[in-house]
Design a protein around this motif. Sequence first.
Motif, short mmCIF file in Angstrom:
data_model
loop_
_atom_site.label_atom_id
_atom_site.label_comp_id
_atom_site.label_asym_id
_atom_site.label_seq_id
_atom_site.Cartn_x
_atom_site.Cartn_y
_atom_site.Cartn_z
N TYR A 74 0.79 -1.12 -0.04
CA TYR A 74 -0.02 -0.16 -0.10
C TYR A 74 0.80 1.25 -0.05
N LYS A 75 0.98 1.99 -1.03
CA LYS A 75 1.84 2.99 -1.23
C LYS A 75 1.23 4.33 -1.05
N ARG A 92 1.70 5.06 -9.90
CA ARG A 92 1.98 3.91 -9.18
C ARG A 92 1.58 3.69 -7.63
N VAL A 93 0.79 4.53 -7.24
CA VAL A 93 0.50 4.47 -5.81
C VAL A 93 -1.03 4.38 -5.41
N ASP A 94 -1.17 3.93 -4.34
CA ASP A 94 -2.61 4.01 -3.89
C ASP A 94 -3.20 4.87 -3.18
N LEU A 95 -2.60 6.05 -2.49
CA LEU A 95 -3.25 7.21 -1.93
C LEU A 95 -2.21 8.32 -2.16
N VAL A 107 -5.16 7.21 -9.97
CA VAL A 107 -4.96 7.17 -8.41
C VAL A 107 -6.32 6.77 -7.77
N PRO A 108 -6.15 5.76 -6.96
CA PRO A 108 -7.32 5.34 -6.30
C PRO A 108 -8.13 6.21 -5.39
N GLN A 109 -7.11 6.64 -4.46
CA GLN A 109 -7.56 7.59 -3.37
C GLN A 109 -6.78 8.98 -3.31
N ASP A 132 -12.36 9.22 -3.34
CA ASP A 132 -12.05 7.96 -4.06
C ASP A 132 -13.06 7.63 -5.37
#
Length: 291
Positions: A145-146, A168-171, A206-208, A222
């Motif tokens: 989780y990045k 490349r990141v989650d948040l 970007v998810p979040q 989100d």
Amino acid sequence: MKPVTVCFGEILWDIFPNGVRKPGGAPFNVAYHLSRLGMDSYIISRTGDDEAGEALRQILRQWQIPEETVQPDPQQPTGAVLATAGENHEMHYDILKPVAWDFIAWQPEQEALIRRAGAFVFGSLAIRSEVSRSTLWKLLDAAPYKVLDINIRPPHSDMNVIRELLRRVDLVKMNEEELQLVLQATGDTFGSPVDGARKVMQHYGVPQLIITRGSKGALYVDKQTQYERPAKQVTVKDTVGSGDSFLAGFLSQLLKGRPVPAALDLAVEVSGFVTTCEGANPEYDSSRFDV
């Protein structure tokens, strides 16, 4: 078991015109607040083999944050930011380069630590150098989780690299000014923070996304939902590190399985408290908040 969090990037001294120095660096601040809020907190960084570096290590010991992941550098000095006062009491900051945290080396044991972390938190400032950037790329491959904390500080910001990281990141956490700069890099504009956040999410996947808005509060978006929170009405002493404490407050709840609205509530509480104090890392413990 406490949730494990790992921060990556700069630890340094902020040196003010009166000669006072205070520990700083966004990842350093986030690691501090995560530790205070009940996380098993680590930081991967590098200091010089000098008095300034030893003083930062002593602070890590006081904070009970492991120093084993902070590498010693026999050649480069410990990082520092020189603050000078300009017109209308505005502060200007000279982020010295090169310094030790520009040379964070990849070590095999880092990967094992990252793989068991609930969150891997890093800022965009640490990518200014090739060595630390190369290490970060390898660690991102291992992180489940990045979390990217965007800190655009010209001339230390390469928007091309930041755009690559966004994919490349989650948040991602950024402020409104940084949101505008990110969108400008894609030739876009926005009519509202929500509109801008949606555009970033669509463009980069970007998810979040969290947008901090200073006295206007904060916004979380989100793919399905969005939440806004007003800032706490407090007597502000300074705003140094308030965004870092906000991110730590949010993650401390999210990693414990709390819903996003509750995580935002705690983030606003913590960052509001920090603005009533002098400096980024006031002394407190988790009993101060409902964690």
